[in-house]
Structures are given as structure tokens and as C-alpha cells.
Design an enzyme around this catalytic site. Structure first.
Site, PDB file in Angstrom:
ATOM      1  N   ARG A  86      38.885  -0.540  71.972  1.00 60.15           N
ATOM      2  CA  ARG A  86      39.476  -1.870  71.775  1.00 60.15           C
ATOM      3  C   ARG A  86      40.923  -1.681  71.319  1.00 60.15           C
ATOM      4  O   ARG A  86      41.185  -0.851  70.436  1.00 60.15           O
ATOM      5  CB  ARG A  86      38.657  -2.609  70.697  1.00 60.15           C
ATOM      6  CG  ARG A  86      39.163  -3.980  70.335  1.00 60.15           C
ATOM      7  CD  ARG A  86      38.215  -4.689  69.375  1.00 60.15           C
ATOM      8  NE  ARG A  86      38.131  -4.063  68.068  1.00 60.15           N
ATOM      9  CZ  ARG A  86      37.386  -4.507  67.054  1.00 60.15           C
ATOM     10  NH1 ARG A  86      36.624  -5.581  67.210  1.00 60.15           N
ATOM     11  NH2 ARG A  86      37.365  -3.891  65.893  1.00 60.15           N
ATOM     12  N   TYR A 123      47.323 -11.498  61.912  1.00 59.24           N
ATOM     13  CA  TYR A 123      46.432 -11.751  60.774  1.00 59.24           C
ATOM     14  C   TYR A 123      46.804 -10.831  59.605  1.00 59.24           C
ATOM     15  O   TYR A 123      46.980 -11.286  58.461  1.00 59.24           O
ATOM     16  CB  TYR A 123      44.964 -11.543  61.175  1.00 59.24           C
ATOM     17  CG  TYR A 123      44.040 -11.391  59.992  1.00 59.24           C
ATOM     18  CD1 TYR A 123      43.770 -12.477  59.149  1.00 59.24           C
ATOM     19  CD2 TYR A 123      43.467 -10.153  59.681  1.00 59.24           C
ATOM     20  CE1 TYR A 123      42.938 -12.328  58.040  1.00 59.24           C
ATOM     21  CE2 TYR A 123      42.632 -10.003  58.575  1.00 59.24           C
ATOM     22  CZ  TYR A 123      42.374 -11.088  57.765  1.00 59.24           C
ATOM     23  OH  TYR A 123      41.564 -10.942  56.659  1.00 59.24           O
ATOM     24  N   SER A 151      42.944  -7.595  52.311  1.00 61.05           N
ATOM     25  CA  SER A 151      42.131  -6.866  53.289  1.00 61.05           C
ATOM     26  C   SER A 151      42.685  -5.475  53.517  1.00 61.05           C
ATOM     27  O   SER A 151      43.905  -5.253  53.440  1.00 61.05           O
ATOM     28  CB  SER A 151      42.184  -7.656  54.601  1.00 61.05           C
ATOM     29  OG  SER A 151      41.681  -6.893  55.661  1.00 61.05           O
ATOM     30  N   LYS A 157      48.328 -11.518  55.659  1.00 60.16           N
ATOM     31  CA  LYS A 157      47.772 -11.017  54.383  1.00 60.16           C
ATOM     32  C   LYS A 157      48.851 -10.258  53.595  1.00 60.16           C
ATOM     33  O   LYS A 157      48.980 -10.432  52.381  1.00 60.16           O
ATOM     34  CB  LYS A 157      46.577 -10.093  54.653  1.00 60.16           C
ATOM     35  CG  LYS A 157      45.330 -10.822  55.097  1.00 60.16           C
ATOM     36  CD  LYS A 157      44.605 -11.475  53.926  1.00 60.16           C
ATOM     37  CE  LYS A 157      43.783 -12.654  54.375  1.00 60.16           C
ATOM     38  NZ  LYS A 157      43.164 -13.424  53.317  1.00 60.16           N
ATOM     39  N   TYR A 210      39.621  -6.032  50.502  1.00 58.75           N
ATOM     40  CA  TYR A 210      38.254  -5.755  50.949  1.00 58.75           C
ATOM     41  C   TYR A 210      38.286  -4.827  52.156  1.00 58.75           C
ATOM     42  O   TYR A 210      39.110  -5.005  53.044  1.00 58.75           O
ATOM     43  CB  TYR A 210      37.527  -7.015  51.430  1.00 58.75           C
ATOM     44  CG  TYR A 210      37.627  -8.270  50.604  1.00 58.75           C
ATOM     45  CD1 TYR A 210      37.865  -8.262  49.234  1.00 58.75           C
ATOM     46  CD2 TYR A 210      37.437  -9.502  51.231  1.00 58.75           C
ATOM     47  CE1 TYR A 210      37.931  -9.449  48.520  1.00 58.75           C
ATOM     48  CE2 TYR A 210      37.498 -10.692  50.521  1.00 58.75           C
ATOM     49  CZ  TYR A 210      37.754 -10.659  49.171  1.00 58.75           C
ATOM     50  OH  TYR A 210      37.811 -11.840  48.475  1.00 58.75           O
ATOM     51  N   PHE A 211      37.300  -3.934  52.250  1.00 59.82           N
ATOM     52  CA  PHE A 211      37.167  -3.110  53.448  1.00 59.82           C
ATOM     53  C   PHE A 211      36.280  -3.872  54.452  1.00 59.82           C
ATOM     54  O   PHE A 211      36.661  -4.950  54.872  1.00 59.82           O
ATOM     55  CB  PHE A 211      36.779  -1.669  53.082  1.00 59.82           C
ATOM     56  CG  PHE A 211      38.037  -0.925  52.661  1.00 59.82           C
ATOM     57  CD1 PHE A 211      38.753  -1.312  51.524  1.00 59.82           C
ATOM     58  CD2 PHE A 211      38.590   0.053  53.464  1.00 59.82           C
ATOM     59  CE1 PHE A 211      39.969  -0.730  51.192  1.00 59.82           C
ATOM     60  CE2 PHE A 211      39.806   0.660  53.139  1.00 59.82           C
ATOM     61  CZ  PHE A 211      40.494   0.269  51.999  1.00 59.82           C
ATOM     62  N   ASP A 217      37.405 -26.813  50.686  1.00 62.58           N
ATOM     63  CA  ASP A 217      37.286 -26.264  52.045  1.00 62.58           C
ATOM     64  C   ASP A 217      37.547 -27.381  53.036  1.00 62.58           C
ATOM     65  O   ASP A 217      37.296 -28.554  52.735  1.00 62.58           O
ATOM     66  CB  ASP A 217      35.877 -25.669  52.270  1.00 62.58           C
ATOM     67  CG  ASP A 217      35.878 -24.555  53.308  1.00 62.58           C
ATOM     68  OD1 ASP A 217      36.250 -24.834  54.461  1.00 62.58           O
ATOM     69  OD2 ASP A 217      35.503 -23.413  52.962  1.00 62.58           O
ATOM     70  N   TYR A 273      31.807 -17.465  54.064  1.00 64.50           N
ATOM     71  CA  TYR A 273      30.839 -16.359  53.926  1.00 64.50           C
ATOM     72  C   TYR A 273      30.977 -15.621  52.589  1.00 64.50           C
ATOM     73  O   TYR A 273      30.021 -15.566  51.800  1.00 64.50           O
ATOM     74  CB  TYR A 273      31.056 -15.410  55.118  1.00 64.50           C
ATOM     75  CG  TYR A 273      30.399 -14.061  55.039  1.00 64.50           C
ATOM     76  CD1 TYR A 273      29.041 -13.914  54.745  1.00 64.50           C
ATOM     77  CD2 TYR A 273      31.140 -12.898  55.302  1.00 64.50           C
ATOM     78  CE1 TYR A 273      28.450 -12.646  54.706  1.00 64.50           C
ATOM     79  CE2 TYR A 273      30.554 -11.636  55.277  1.00 64.50           C
ATOM     80  CZ  TYR A 273      29.216 -11.519  54.966  1.00 64.50           C
ATOM     81  OH  TYR A 273      28.634 -10.277  54.932  1.00 64.50           O
ATOM     82  N   LEU A 318      44.240 -26.977  52.982  1.00 62.25           N
ATOM     83  CA  LEU A 318      45.345 -26.414  52.191  1.00 62.25           C
ATOM     84  C   LEU A 318      46.703 -26.659  52.838  1.00 62.25           C
ATOM     85  O   LEU A 318      47.733 -26.626  52.166  1.00 62.25           O
ATOM     86  CB  LEU A 318      45.138 -24.900  51.985  1.00 62.25           C
ATOM     87  CG  LEU A 318      44.457 -24.483  50.679  1.00 62.25           C
ATOM     88  CD1 LEU A 318      43.052 -25.053  50.579  1.00 62.25           C
ATOM     89  CD2 LEU A 318      44.422 -22.981  50.511  1.00 62.25           C
ATOM     90  N   ASP A 345      42.458  -0.653  67.611  1.00 61.42           N
ATOM     91  CA  ASP A 345      41.496   0.032  66.741  1.00 61.42           C
ATOM     92  C   ASP A 345      42.022   1.388  66.264  1.00 61.42           C
ATOM     93  O   ASP A 345      42.915   1.961  66.890  1.00 61.42           O
ATOM     94  CB  ASP A 345      40.169   0.256  67.486  1.00 61.42           C
ATOM     95  CG  ASP A 345      39.139  -0.815  67.164  1.00 61.42           C
ATOM     96  OD1 ASP A 345      39.381  -1.615  66.251  1.00 61.42           O
ATOM     97  OD2 ASP A 345      38.083  -0.838  67.827  1.00 61.42           O
ATOM     98  N   PHE A 405      40.171 -17.700  48.868  1.00 60.05           N
ATOM     99  CA  PHE A 405      39.505 -17.137  50.050  1.00 60.05           C
ATOM    100  C   PHE A 405      39.999 -17.777  51.345  1.00 60.05           C
ATOM    101  O   PHE A 405      39.844 -17.192  52.413  1.00 60.05           O
ATOM    102  CB  PHE A 405      37.988 -17.412  49.989  1.00 60.05           C
ATOM    103  CG  PHE A 405      37.231 -16.675  48.927  1.00 60.05           C
ATOM    104  CD1 PHE A 405      36.864 -15.352  49.111  1.00 60.05           C
ATOM    105  CD2 PHE A 405      36.833 -17.303  47.752  1.00 60.05           C
ATOM    106  CE1 PHE A 405      36.144 -14.667  48.155  1.00 60.05           C
ATOM    107  CE2 PHE A 405      36.103 -16.633  46.785  1.00 60.05           C
ATOM    108  CZ  PHE A 405      35.756 -15.308  46.983  1.00 60.05           C
TER     109      PHE A 405
END
Ligand code: NAD
Ligand code: WQD
Length: 336
Positions: free
Chosen positions: A291, A150, A126, A154, A177-178, A32, A12, A60, A294, A82
Site C-alpha cells: 500500500r 492527516y 498519533s 496531528k 497512540y500507536f 460530538d 471509539y 467543533l 506504508d 479526541f
């Protein structure tokens, strides 16, 4: 024409970045394994830009496969990394799969870079590395405190990268990234999740009648309307941050970390309302329980990126929801 190796090149965010890079005349080598993408996105990027990319289907995790790419492609100026698994919930259920894919895959990549003398690197990190930040907006020097596997992958990949950069003299830009949302203005590339884990793709599928309603995860958070607040960023703005990162690597040496967000937050209800306007009918929702994992509010302080990269998000909430709806309407079955 500088040659850039893009891992996860059919995904994406990579697809949108590829468009911006091709428009700036970079030569792109994509890798990919299609574990979360299809070749159609690559074809559409070529159609949108009228330019060709070189594509390698490789995993990878497989050093031999990856090394063949480096063996065939001399003079790579930089890698943009990515490729990763990215679903928080799945990472809690299958942590080893996440560590193997994200960490082993990255280690193979770093080893190839070392062996073939590639010294410039842009990393997709992230906001998840901040966990539940003590202060918002979050600055880059806030403590790294991921709260799920996850996020741990990162944070670990960042650390390994910084250690390698120090020892090997690499130049590195880490982009945190947000909440990336939206799609290309053409409506031809966008997010195509098998099952939407994030808010906006879910809202989009409810708007399209694919799912019945959005469950809002709690309305008793300490926020103005009680629902969670996030820093949503248009994927095209995010894509452009990668062009700025490469320009930084062309001009400066060292390691740099930047928040990539807008600095402006929207609540879940504001997102649903904006999407309802974009699609022309109310998107059905229901308030549900919180959730697990969160937090109330996550917001970027993006001022460092503006000062040092000369990058600033330009697109508004309206552009995010309108483009997401355009992509959804033009591609009701995604890339299929
Ligand atoms: P995506 O799943 O669309 O793209 C990732 C791509 O990597 C996919 O095409 C997938 O097939 C590929 N891939 C995964 N593992 C691979 C492997 N072992 N070998 C080869 N290819 C592999 O996800 P995205 O949203 O475009 O995310 C891109 C990057 O940005 C990821 O690193 C993600 O963690 C990070 N990120 C995403 C978000 C978000 O909300 N989308 C937010 C912050 C950071
Ligand atoms: C946004 C808001 C939810 C779905 C995640 C990852 C993060 C990064 C971006 C990769 C929250 C609420 C959501 C729904 C809801 N990804 N929500 N109903 O959790 O901020 O960040 O994606 O790096 O690491 O954690 O994004 O889109 O899941 O949620 O009410 O069906 O929408 O509670 O307030 P999040 P999200």
C-alpha cells in the site's frame, strides 16, 4: 469530582476512555457532531458504568456552538481532545476537509479554553507524526516527519498547542497512540467503522463473513515474515493512559509528550493467525501489492510513559483479538 470535557466523546477511543474515567468518578461533558459515531455508544457507556454523562451535539468547526458548551459548563478541569477525522487515505484525497475539521476545530477549542480559562489539556496524537522513523523502537524525541495530510494535521495541532501552552501557561499531555485495537471486555462498545481502513477491523469483518478476504499489503518488507510490523495496543490499556494523563495534570505543571504503545510488534500474518484462533476458523487472506505510504516496522518505546506517568500496557495480543471478536460477534451490525 473533577469535570472533564471530552471532544469526539461518542467515538471509539473516547467511549473506552469514558468508561475508565467514570469508574474513577470523573464528571464527563461530551461533545460530538456524530460525523463518525452514533449516540448509542454513549448510552452503552452509561449502562456499563451505571453512571450518567452530559452530552452536547456540537461541531467543533462552529465556534458559536462550541462556545455555548463552555458558557454552560463552568469549572472544567481539563479537556481531552479526541475529535478529528482520521482516515489516512481519505486525507490524501480530501486534504482541505481534513485541515478544516482538524485544525479549525482545534483552533476553536483552544480559543474557547483561552476565553473561559481552562488550562489543562490532553491531546490524542498519533505515531503517524513520526512518518517512517529512522530508528525503531521510536522515542518521543525522534523527528516529527508526517507523510500525509492527516499526519500533518496531528503534527500541526501538537505545535499550535505547544505554542499556546507556552504563551498561556497551559499544562498539556500529548499522547501519541500507536495502533489501537480491540474492544471493551463486555463486548458492548467497540470500533464501528463504516468502512474498515485499518487491519484489525478488516480482519474481523472477513472472519464474520462480511468481506471475502484480507489483502495483505506486501510480503517482501524487511521484517521476519516479510509483512508489516506494528505496535498494536489494546484500547482499554490506551483508555487507562488518559486517566494517568489527567493524574499527571493534577500533580505536575508543564508540557509532556508520551508514546502510548506496548513496545512489542506483530506482523500482519501474526495478527491474522491470532484472529483465526480467536474466532475458531481460518481467516482467508491473499498476498497483494504494497500500500502506498506504508513502512516496514513501527514500534513504540513506551518507557517514558512508564517512568513519568506510571502507565504500562498490560493486555496481551490474545486479549486484543478475543475482545475484537466478541464485539464483532455480539454486534454484527455495529451499533445499528
Ligand atoms: P473516531 O472517529 O471513532 O472518534 C472521533 C470522534 O470525533 C467521532 O465520534 C466523530 O464523530 C467526532 N468528531 C470528528 N470531527 C468532529 C467535529 N468537527 N466536531 C465534533 N465531533 C467531531 O476515532 P478514534 O479512533 O476514536 O480516534 C480518536 C482520536 O484518536 C482521533 O483524534 C484520532 O486521530 C486519534 N488516533 C486514532 C488512532 C486509531 O487508529 N484509531 C490512532 C492514533 C490516533
Ligand atoms: C497495519 C498493518 C498494513 C490493512 C494507521 C494510521 C496511523 C494510525 C493507526 C491514526 C500495515 C497492513 C492493513 C489491510 C494489510 N491512525 N494491512 N491489509 O497503517 O500502521 O496506521 O492507523 O492515527 O496514523 O496510518 O495501520 O491498521 O492500516 O495497518 O496488510 O487490509 O496492516 O500494511 O502493515 P497503520 P493499519
Amino acid at each position: 469530582m473533577k469535570k472533564i470535557l471530552i471532544t469526539g466523546g461518542a467515538g471509539y477511543i473516547a467511549s473506552h476512555t469514558n468508561v475508565e474515567l467514570l469508574d474513577k468518578n470523573y464528571e464527563l461533558i461530551l461533545v460530538d457532531n456524530f460525523c463518525n459515531s452514533v449516540y448509542e455508544s454513549v448510552k452503552r457507556v452509561e449502562e456499563i458504568t451505571g453512571k450518567k454523562v452530559k452530552f452536547y451535539e456540537a461541531d467543533l468547526k462552529d465556534f458559536v456552538q462550541l462556545e455555548k458548551v463552555f458558557e454552560s459548563e463552568k469549572n472544567i478541569f481539563a479537556v481531552i481532545h479526541f475529535a478529528a477525522l482520521k482516515a489516512v487515505g481519505e486525507s490524501v484525497e480530501k486534504p482541505l476537509m481534513y485541515y478544516e475539521n482538524n485544525i479549525s476545530g482545534s483552533l476553536n477549542l483552544y480559543k474557547c479554553m483561552m476565553k473561559y480559562g481552562v488550562n489543562n489539556f490532553v491531546f490524542s496524537s498519533s505515531a503517524t507524526v513520526y512518518g517512517d522513523p529512522a530508528e525503531v523502537p521510536v522515542k518521543e524525541d525522534a523527528p516529527v516527519h508526517a507523510t500525509n495530510p492527516y499526519g500533518h494535521t496531528k503534527a500541526m495541532m501538537e505545535q499550535i498547542l505547544l505554542d499556546a501552552a507556552k504563551a498561556l501557561g497551559w499544562n498539556v499531555v500529548i499522547l501519541r497512540y500507536f495502533n489501537p485495537v480491540g474492544a471493551h471486555s463486555s463486548g458492548r462498545i467497540g470500533e464501528d467503522p463504516a468502512y474498515p481502513n485499518n487491519l484489525l477491523p478488516f480482519v474481523s469483518q472477513v472472519a464474520a463473513g462480511i468481506r471475502e478476504k484480507v489483502v495483505v499489503f506486501g510480503d517482501n518488507w524487511d521484517t521476519p515474515d516479510g509483512t508489516g510490523v506494528r505496535d498494536y495496543i489494546h484500547v482499554t490499556d490506551l483508555a487507562k493512559a488518559h486517566v494517568s494523563a489527567l493524574e499527571k495534570l493534577e500533580n505536575d505543571k508543564g508540557t509532556f509528550i508520551y508514546n502510548i504503545g506496548t513496545g512489542r510488534g506483530y506482523s500482519v500474518l501474526e495478527m491474522i493467525d491470532a484472529f483465526s484462533k480467536a474466532c475458531g476458523h481460518p481467516v482467508k487472506y491473499q498476498i497483494g501489492p504494497r500500500r502506498s505510504g506504508d513502512v516496514a516496522t513501527v514500534l513504540a518505546d513506551p518507557s517514558k510513559a512508564e517512568k513519568e506517568l506510571g502507565w504500562k500496557a498490560e493486555l496481551e495480543l490474545e486479549d486484543m483479538v478475543n475482545s475484537a471478536w466478541k464485539w464483532q460477534s455480539m454486534n454484527p451490525k455495529g451499533y445499528k
